[in-house]
Design an enzyme around this catalytic site. Sequence first.
Site, mmCIF file in Angstrom:
data_model
loop_
_atom_site.group_PDB
_atom_site.id
_atom_site.type_symbol
_atom_site.label_atom_id
_atom_site.label_comp_id
_atom_site.label_asym_id
_atom_site.label_seq_id
_atom_site.Cartn_x
_atom_site.Cartn_y
_atom_site.Cartn_z
ATOM 1 C CB CYS A 1 -0.897 0.043 1.252
ATOM 2 S SG CYS A 1 -1.568 1.299 1.849
ATOM 3 C CB CYS B 1 0.390 1.802 4.129
ATOM 4 S SG CYS B 1 -1.397 1.331 4.135
#
Length: 147
Positions: free
Chosen positions: A72, A75
């Site tokens: 991600c 993230c």
Amino acid sequence: MSLSDDPILVACPACGGLNRVPTDRLGAGPTCGKCKASLFAGKPLEADTAAFDRHVLKATLPVLVDFWAEWCGPCKAMAPAFAQAARELEPQVRLLKVETDREPELARRYGIQSIPTMILFAGGREIARQSGAMPARAIVDFARRGL
Ligand code: ZN
């Protein structure tokens, strides 16, 4: 005696032991009664489900959890901001990181739909949740607003 004067239960990052820390000693560099490790390291802890349960469900110190995954992009972009927020929020708040691919049951338990998602816990209960990457200042404000 008001509730805020009660000792806070803090889980040790190293051995997982629960330590009773008077609130006015939280900022004094408390160490674990079992293994002598520092109870606060000024950075987020990587947590598996067992560690999560100790810090969130058994300890009473508020916990801010970042649910994230290796693939991600947002993230990973938020990781330095989350680390910065840990330096500001400890020792009033413990910061944990849970990798959702490694701990899918935990992600399901809290109904994580998208990542990154941050959840603020106090006394084992969810207080607030926010999805999407945020800068450090916003993370700190999010946690402080909830407490
Ligand atoms: Zn310990």
